[in-house]
Write a protein that holds these residues in place. Structure first.
Motif, short mmCIF file in Angstrom:
data_model
loop_
_atom_site.label_atom_id
_atom_site.label_comp_id
_atom_site.label_asym_id
_atom_site.label_seq_id
_atom_site.Cartn_x
_atom_site.Cartn_y
_atom_site.Cartn_z
N GLY A 1 0.54 -1.12 -0.15
CA GLY A 1 -0.12 -0.08 0.29
C GLY A 1 0.71 1.48 -0.53
O GLY A 1 0.42 2.11 0.27
N ARG A 2 2.10 1.18 -0.56
CA ARG A 2 2.84 2.49 -0.26
C ARG A 2 2.92 3.22 -1.69
O ARG A 2 3.73 1.19 -2.35
CB ARG A 2 4.29 1.92 0.81
CG ARG A 2 5.63 3.12 0.47
CD ARG A 2 4.86 3.93 1.17
NE ARG A 2 4.93 3.54 2.76
CZ ARG A 2 4.66 4.49 4.26
NH1 ARG A 2 4.22 5.35 4.26
NH2 ARG A 2 5.05 3.33 5.19
N TYR A 3 2.90 3.81 -1.93
CA TYR A 3 2.99 4.99 -3.11
C TYR A 3 4.37 5.18 -3.63
O TYR A 3 4.59 5.42 -4.94
CB TYR A 3 1.72 5.59 -3.53
CG TYR A 3 1.26 5.70 -4.87
CD1 TYR A 3 0.94 5.50 -5.56
CD2 TYR A 3 2.15 7.44 -5.72
CE1 TYR A 3 0.64 5.58 -8.01
CE2 TYR A 3 2.04 7.57 -6.44
CZ TYR A 3 0.96 6.98 -7.28
OH TYR A 3 0.90 7.42 -8.80
N PHE A 4 4.47 6.47 -2.58
CA PHE A 4 5.67 6.60 -2.71
C PHE A 4 7.19 6.69 -1.51
O PHE A 4 5.65 6.50 -0.31
CB PHE A 4 5.89 8.46 -3.21
CG PHE A 4 5.45 8.84 -2.08
CD1 PHE A 4 6.39 9.64 -1.69
CD2 PHE A 4 3.72 9.48 -2.27
CE1 PHE A 4 5.84 10.43 -0.68
CE2 PHE A 4 3.67 10.28 -1.71
CZ PHE A 4 4.46 11.15 -0.34
N VAL B 1 -10.08 6.58 -3.16
CA VAL B 1 -8.61 7.02 -3.01
C VAL B 1 -7.74 5.44 -2.90
O VAL B 1 -6.39 5.76 -2.97
CB VAL B 1 -8.89 7.51 -1.46
CG1 VAL B 1 -9.00 6.47 0.10
CG2 VAL B 1 -7.85 7.73 -0.43
N ALA B 2 -8.16 4.89 -2.36
CA ALA B 2 -6.78 3.59 -2.88
C ALA B 2 -7.35 2.41 -3.79
O ALA B 2 -6.16 1.82 -4.17
CB ALA B 2 -7.89 2.33 -1.37
N ALA B 3 -7.67 3.07 -5.08
CA ALA B 3 -7.92 3.00 -6.66
C ALA B 3 -6.68 2.29 -6.37
O ALA B 3 -6.51 1.01 -6.88
CB ALA B 3 -8.46 4.09 -7.18
N THR C 1 -1.39 7.07 -1.19
CA THR C 1 -2.63 7.42 -1.92
C THR C 1 -1.31 7.64 -3.62
O THR C 1 -0.25 8.36 -3.43
CB THR C 1 -3.04 8.87 -1.41
OG1 THR C 1 -2.30 9.89 -1.84
CG2 THR C 1 -3.81 8.76 0.03
N ALA C 2 -2.50 7.88 -4.35
CA ALA C 2 -2.15 8.14 -5.95
C ALA C 2 -1.84 10.08 -5.92
O ALA C 2 -1.95 10.38 -7.27
CB ALA C 2 -2.46 7.31 -7.28
#
Lengths: 445, 445
Positions: free
Chosen positions: A184-187, B21-23, B74-75
């Motif tokens: 769940g880590r995007y950056f 938000v978690a897409a 998040t993205a």
């Protein structure tokens, strides 16, 4: 002098109906190009077919020219805004670089850093910023000022603006975005850097909300010819658009800039100097000269006299004089000034008023057969007067196709120009290194 | 209430991996969409295939969110800049409108007028400006300010900014460019108008160096929900993005805005009100509910608790509490505030901490079969709660194709949505009039 083993770099200058001031009137030119994206798309694709390094577009953030009678005879009163046009062209081209002009005088560095970073992502590494300072009062008036910023302040602001933009482009490490669906880590938060800039002209916290550009930094282009302009160029420019029309002056400028850059610890090969040149091409020299004369003949005297006044100064009233007679006695300008140079030129070549404005309007033409054009390019290149050219096509759409079909193959046969793109980014086309991130390359404290 | 004879207006909201938000964590979503123009191009073309009125992109001129642990899940930390992205999308689409957000708080009206005029020309009449004011301090910090502009100043600045932009768009008459090759006249100087604006926030001389936009003025979009926001919307908005989740509130807002507009002498039909809605679509209601739950389950508690703190306020520390237990006793917020509303919701529905943040994260979902979605749209439309919807697709790229393939045909069968575009400009899609030029329609003095 040893023969160079590198190759020419070529920029294609965008203009509505062409670079010649009267181009739009010529039967070969499209008069209503200014609002026609398909026109620019065709030019861009021709330039890419010719393996040009980049498209280039100039800019002024004002309607420039209060003398409406003269301005209304040109196709220069309105045109696409550079960043929107280049973004659209990014979507319909694959390899060619995209050089957009943006002023440091009436912009904010956060917006500029962000838009060029976005363009670099959109184009997968083809963006370049032509950094300019604004010089006409008309621009100041659109941004809440009574007069334009004076030269010293303008360059100090430009220097700081540049440094902030570069700092913002380094907001993220190249590998900051891990996007690990499982964890769940995007950056990676450790790979985000906040600039916290506080300077004389700008306070900009950052970070940028765009990932680091594919090129690290979009390519930095500059054209300053003043002392402050040359100092800035030597420090930061990667491409310089030069304006010299004569070989010795171009050689002196070239040597000066490369030496300044070396003195600052830069590799002189990492600054490409490209003078502007306007080719008039035909099967014979006579036909080429005729083509040139056709365009020159379309310059209305109202426009010609305005070009003279813009160059010599408003104090010179030529309205009562015979256009085919000599310039009246005129006080010389400051030594070395443009006025001074032009008055000397008129005297030296014994030019009439009409001949003088035609000379100014003609710019830096190269007139001849495809192999004449190639000879001229080769001469300047081998004489180390330049690293290539910014080509001002006299008219659109036809002139760029003539150049691509007839001159490019000659340059290629002589080994002076690429047969195809070797890389995919503008930095790769130009042989420029990809800058390291100022933050992530720091040694641990 | 009589059955409406007009049709739904639909906007497609762009977001990297989707609106949820978690897409980005879901197997159906493209995680690295943020830097992939091809991804956005595919979305744009799907929306155009579905005959959507417009694409829409939101914006904040900052990296928004200091709580890196939450933000990094998040993205949303980075994305294309709206004007560059929409310009690129203009080049690869034919009919769909292009709504880009730009703040009035940290921009200059000359730049905004020029860029949207340029986009309108590039797209042949498909541009729209979503006028916003900046509300987060993070934006102020990127533009030399210590804190964001207070609400009253912000709206006064926005009002004046708007008026200047509209004035600049009228710099040229529609027929100013005559381009007569024979006479040499490119434009008619009498059809050029200089704004000479001097106000409390801006001094802008003009004129704009871009011809009058094909739409006259790009479409004006707004989303203010405050009293000042509604007053501005009633005066100038042509599309309003609303945020109501419940029918009676949406109806009240709809009636309020339309009455305010009528009181100002505007035709209420010339303001289209589009609430945001997030459809989760499957062949059965159970499957659709499961799809929704899959996305909700991907919200990390770190992120969920951050959403609660952002909504309720930083004074509430939930870190030591059982996520599946109730909210601890919390002082109520100001009556009618978002905090107050959310605390009431938690009490009314007896929600645990986790259930509450999931409720907030879920937004305004509509969950069901294609015909359920169409029923919901029809109900709101016929109840005069809206003129259409701004569709927030939960994930990209798949969700928009599902909508286009399965929901659009149902809406079309019911006569609620166009079978094809009737016009070519966004104004034509939306049924909005083309504004007259303020200068050229003046009676002669």
């Amino acid at each position: 002098m040893t023969r160079r083993t590198d190759q020419l770099k070529l920029g294609a200058f965008l203009a509505n109906s062409g670079h010649h001031v009267a181009a739009w009137r010529h039967p070969l030119a499209q008069a209503d190009a200014s609002q026609d994206f398909e026109h620019f798309k065709a030019i861009a694709r021709s330039a890419e077919r010719g393996k040009f390094d980049a498209l280039f577009i100039a800019d002024v953030v004002a309607l420039w020219g209060h003398h409406l009678d003269a301005l209304s005879r040109t196709a220069r009163a309105e045109h696409f805004e550079p960043l929107t046009l280049m973004s659209a062209l990014a979507a319909v081209t694959e390899r060619i670089g995209l050089i957009a002009t943006a002023t440091t005088s009436y912009n904010e560095p956060y917006h500029i850093a962000r838009k060029f970073a976005s363009l670099d992502h959109l184009s997968k590494g083809r963006a370049a910023w032509n950094l300019v300072t604004s010089v006409v009062a008309d621009e100041a008036w659109n941004f809440g000022r009574e007069q334009h910023i004076d030269h010293t302040d303008r360059y100090q602001r430009a220097e700081e603006f540049h440094d902030v933009v570069k700092g913002l482009w380094d907001s993220w490490d190249d590998d900051a975005f891990v996007r690990d669906k499982a964890s769940g880590r995007y950056f990676d938060p450790d790979k985000l850097h906040t600039l916290n800039h506080k300077g004389a002209h700008f306070s900009v916290r950052g970070p940028l909300n765009v990932a680091r550009p594919p090129q690290g930094h979009p390519v930095l282009v500059q054209a300053g010819a003043s002392e402050a302009g040359k100092a800035l160029a030597a420090r930061v420019a990667e491409v310089i658009f030069a304006a010299h029309h004569e070989l010795p002056a171009a050689q002196a400028f070239y040597q000066d800039i490369k030496q300044r850059a070396a003195a600052l610890g830069r590799d002189p090969e990492h600054i490409k100097i490209l003078p502007g040149v306007t080719p008039f091409i035909a099967d014979t020299r006579e036909q080429a000269q005729q083509l040139f004369e056709q365009f020159q003949a379309l310059i209305d005297p109202v426009l010609g006299l305005r070009l003279l006044a813009d160059t010599l100064g408003e104090d010179i009233d030529l309205s009562g004089h015979d256009l085919d007679g000599p310039l009246p006695d005129t006080p010389p300008g400051q030594r070395g000034s443009r006025r001074d140079q032009v008055l000397q030129l008129a005297r030296r070549d014994n030019l009439s008023i009409r001949q003088l404005y035609l000379r100014l309007a003609g710019g830096n033409p190269v007139i001849g057969t495809p192999s004449d054009i190639a000879d001229s390019f080769e001469q300047w290149f081998q004489a180390r007067a330049c690293d290539g050219f910014n080509v001002f096509f006299p008219y659109f759409p036809g002139a760029i196709d003539t150049f691509v079909d007839q001159v490019i193959p000659v340059l290629q046969q002589r080994g002076l120009f690429r047969l195809d793109y070797a890389g995919s980014t503008l930095r790769e086309h130009l042989g420029l290194p990809r800058p390291a991130n100022r933050f992530s390359t720091r040694a641990p404290a």
